[in-house]
Scaffold this motif. Structure first.
Motif, PDB file in Angstrom:
ATOM      1  N   GLU A 122       1.149  -1.026   0.003  1.00  0.00           N
ATOM      2  CA  GLU A 122      -0.188  -0.125  -0.066  1.00  0.00           C
ATOM      3  C   GLU A 122       0.654   1.241   0.006  1.00  0.00           C
ATOM      4  O   GLU A 122       0.661   1.932  -0.718  1.00  0.00           O
ATOM      5  N   ARG A 123       1.754   1.457   0.424  1.00  0.00           N
ATOM      6  CA  ARG A 123       2.621   2.240   1.010  1.00  0.00           C
ATOM      7  C   ARG A 123       3.605   2.344  -0.944  1.00  0.00           C
ATOM      8  O   ARG A 123       3.468   3.626  -1.068  1.00  0.00           O
ATOM      9  N   LYS A 143       0.607   4.395  -2.876  1.00  0.00           N
ATOM     10  CA  LYS A 143       0.643   6.327  -2.527  1.00  0.00           C
ATOM     11  C   LYS A 143       1.477   6.444  -2.872  1.00  0.00           C
ATOM     12  O   LYS A 143       1.497   7.215  -3.660  1.00  0.00           O
ATOM     13  N   SER A 198       1.423   7.391  -6.652  1.00  0.00           N
ATOM     14  CA  SER A 198       0.571   8.016  -7.203  1.00  0.00           C
ATOM     15  C   SER A 198       0.721   9.402  -6.962  1.00  0.00           C
ATOM     16  O   SER A 198      -0.025  10.886  -7.109  1.00  0.00           O
ATOM     17  N   GLU A 217      -0.964  12.224   1.368  1.00  0.00           N
ATOM     18  CA  GLU A 217       0.081  12.288   1.505  1.00  0.00           C
ATOM     19  C   GLU A 217       1.074  12.862   0.123  1.00  0.00           C
ATOM     20  O   GLU A 217       0.029  13.182  -0.395  1.00  0.00           O
ATOM     21  N   TRP A 276      -7.568   0.031  -4.159  1.00  0.00           N
ATOM     22  CA  TRP A 276      -6.710   0.415  -5.505  1.00  0.00           C
ATOM     23  C   TRP A 276      -7.075  -0.829  -6.102  1.00  0.00           C
ATOM     24  O   TRP A 276      -6.099  -1.870  -6.673  1.00  0.00           O
TER      25      TRP A 276
END
Length: 105
Positions: free
Chosen positions: A13-14, A17, A20, A41, A83
């Motif tokens: 997931e990091r 992110k 993106s 973020e 996602w």
């Protein structure tokens, strides 16, 4: 696989992110031109200040993802609701990686 399922999900997931953080329309870091999503973020949250920083981080994480391919594929089911397109893309990339790996061996 040295890591537990939850930590793998968090790391993938990091990666999503971080991926993106680069605008797919203009290539600039830290904003989205088409305004489809809000970025919560910021690049600085990940110690990313330049495109080169972003590329290095993406390369590092992709290396880890490839090394942990089977575990990453398992965790995508946990992330696909939030996602969907990113999971689909990563699954495709990993399928290509497997074919390349199989071809080499």
């Amino acid at each position: 696989m040295n890591e537990d399922f939850t930590s793998i999900v968090k790391r993938v997931e990091r990666y999503f992110k971080i991926s993106s953080l680069l605008c797919s329309h203009c290539g600039e870091l830290g904003h989205i031109c088409n305004g489809q999503i809000d970025i919560v973020e910021r690049p600085e949250d990940y110690d990313i200040y330049t495109k080169e920083d972003w590329e290095k981080e993406m390369d590092k994480e992709m290396d880890w993802i490839i090394q942990n391919r089977k575990a990453v594929l398992l965790c995508l089911t946990k992330l696909k609701k939030e996602w969907p397109e990113t999971c689909k893309s990563l699954r495709y990339v990993l399928s290509l990686q497997k074919r390349t790996y199989d071809w080499r061996n």
